[in-house]
Design an enzyme around this catalytic site. Structure first.
Site, short mmCIF file in Angstrom:
data_model
loop_
_atom_site.label_atom_id
_atom_site.label_comp_id
_atom_site.label_asym_id
_atom_site.label_seq_id
_atom_site.Cartn_x
_atom_site.Cartn_y
_atom_site.Cartn_z
N PRO A 84 -4.82 4.67 8.73
CA PRO A 84 -4.29 3.58 9.57
C PRO A 84 -4.58 2.22 8.95
O PRO A 84 -5.65 2.02 8.37
CB PRO A 84 -5.03 3.73 10.90
CG PRO A 84 -5.77 5.01 10.84
CD PRO A 84 -5.78 5.51 9.44
N GLY A 144 -5.56 -1.63 8.53
CA GLY A 144 -6.40 -2.68 9.13
C GLY A 144 -7.37 -2.17 10.17
O GLY A 144 -7.79 -2.92 11.04
N ALA A 145 -7.74 -0.90 10.09
CA ALA A 145 -8.54 -0.30 11.17
C ALA A 145 -9.98 -0.04 10.75
O ALA A 145 -10.71 0.66 11.43
CB ALA A 145 -7.88 1.00 11.62
N ASP A 154 -15.33 -1.57 -0.41
CA ASP A 154 -14.16 -0.70 -0.18
C ASP A 154 -13.58 -0.16 -1.48
O ASP A 154 -13.29 1.03 -1.61
CB ASP A 154 -13.03 -1.51 0.46
CG ASP A 154 -13.23 -1.71 1.93
OD1 ASP A 154 -14.39 -1.73 2.35
OD2 ASP A 154 -12.22 -1.83 2.64
#
Ligand code: PMV
Length: 328
Positions: free
Chosen positions: A111, A113-114, A163
């Site tokens: 998903p 931007g989650a 990330d």
């Protein structure tokens, strides 16, 4: 034509505090973004099949991004195109071929931007596929660094290496400022709950910074998250899931105190705890998006499915692979 994939990630510990030089431990999860790249005469054509964008195709030349005729917020499309655009620039630079054209197809199970690393996974897979298509094989370190530079540019300097390093290397990693390393880790039974929303990372980071500058106890809270991360590293090395869970609960409490949780995230955290999960916390910037729990049983996923505000619940094991080639 080359297809590469890269995993999303959850933060086991340390988001937000990592912005101030504390360590963080993200873990790659078995949910991937796949990017297929094929060289073409000129320009870049992007097709995004499953970015919760309902599929769009856009043709553009470098920074002069075209405007796709799709019924989704412009900001989402621009962000998606921005990441791919910068990833292509990095690939051209790495291959010393400033004009190479590409057809790019993006499919993601993560998903947007989650808080579970969709953009990093797309960027890592895109640079990997595009450089290979141009006959260049980057080391994982260089790939992670170039992917970080993409996020740094697109996110106006608001990016940590967490990330992109995690998505490139896979497994559990430790990031402290510029220092990134992989950690040995046992199989971790992650369960993820997603509220269907997304927080505004920039605003949430700014909110924590304000609190930290205004109140000494908020600065202490950030430092305490760093202490949790250090204890968490030891628990990870021991494979002590019960201790990891306790520390995740504590980490969530401190993030809540820093104002980055939300009603739906708290509801999902409590549903997981009530279902017997050893621990649960929000993951990523917060404000909405995902929580991560540890649970070897199916109880937490089932409880999350019945939790008001939870749109999707799924299990995801630790992904030890990182970026990989899926096909040529
Ligand atoms: O929501 P995500 O996955 O982009 O994570 C943000 C993590 C922060 O620590 C809040 C910011 C950062 O860049 O480290």
């Amino acid at each position: 034509m080359v297809t590469s994939s890269a995993p999303g990630k959850v933060y086991l510990f340390g988001e937000h505090a990592v912005v101030y030089g504390e360590p963080a431990v993200p873990c790659a999860i078995e949910r991937r973004a796949r990017v297929t790249v094929e060289e073409r005469a000129e320009g870049v054509r992007v097709h995004a099949g499953d970015l919760t964008l309902d599929g769009f195709t856009v043709e553009y030349d470098d920074a002069a991004a075209g405007h796709p005729d799709v019924d989704v917020p412009d900001s989402l499309v621009e962000a998606g195109v921005g990441y791919v655009n910068e990833a292509i620039s990095q690939a051209r630079d790495a291959a010393d071929d400033g004009t190479a054209g590409f057809d790019v197809t993006v499919d993601s199970e993560i998903p947007l931007g989650a808080g579970i690393g969709s953009s990093a996974a797309v960027v890592v897979a895109a640079i990997d596929a595009a450089t290979r298509e141009l006959g260049v094989e980057l080391s994982r370190e260089e790939l992670a660094d170039r992917a970080y530079r993409v996020e740094y540019t697109v996110q106006d300097g608001q990016a940590s290496r967490a990330d992109t390093f995690c998505s490139t290397m896979g497994g559990a990693v430790r990031v402290e400022g510029e220092d990134c390393r992989t950690l040995p880790a046992p199989d971790l039974p992650f369960v993820i709950g997603y509220d269907g929303g997304a927080g505004d990372t920039g605003a949430l980071v700014a909110g924590v910074r304000d609190l930290k500058e205004t109140y000494g106890f908020a600065a202490d809270t950030v430092a305490a998250i760093g202490d949790i991360v250090r204890r968490g590293e030891a628990a990870l090395a021991d494979g002590d899931v019960a201790e990891l869970g306790r520390l995740m609960d504590f980490n969530h409490g401190l993030l809540e105190a820093l104002g980055v949780s939300s009603r739906s995230l708290d509801a999902m955290v409590w549903a997981a705890r009530d279902a017997g999960a050893p621990g649960a916390k929000l993951t990523g910037a917060g404000g909405g998006g995902c929580v991560v729990a540890l649970d070897e049983t199916t109880e937490t996923a089932t409880a999350l499915e019945y939790t008001p505000g939870c749109q999707q619940a799924f299990r995801a094991e630790l992904d030890t692979d990182g970026v990989r080639v899926e096909g040529r």
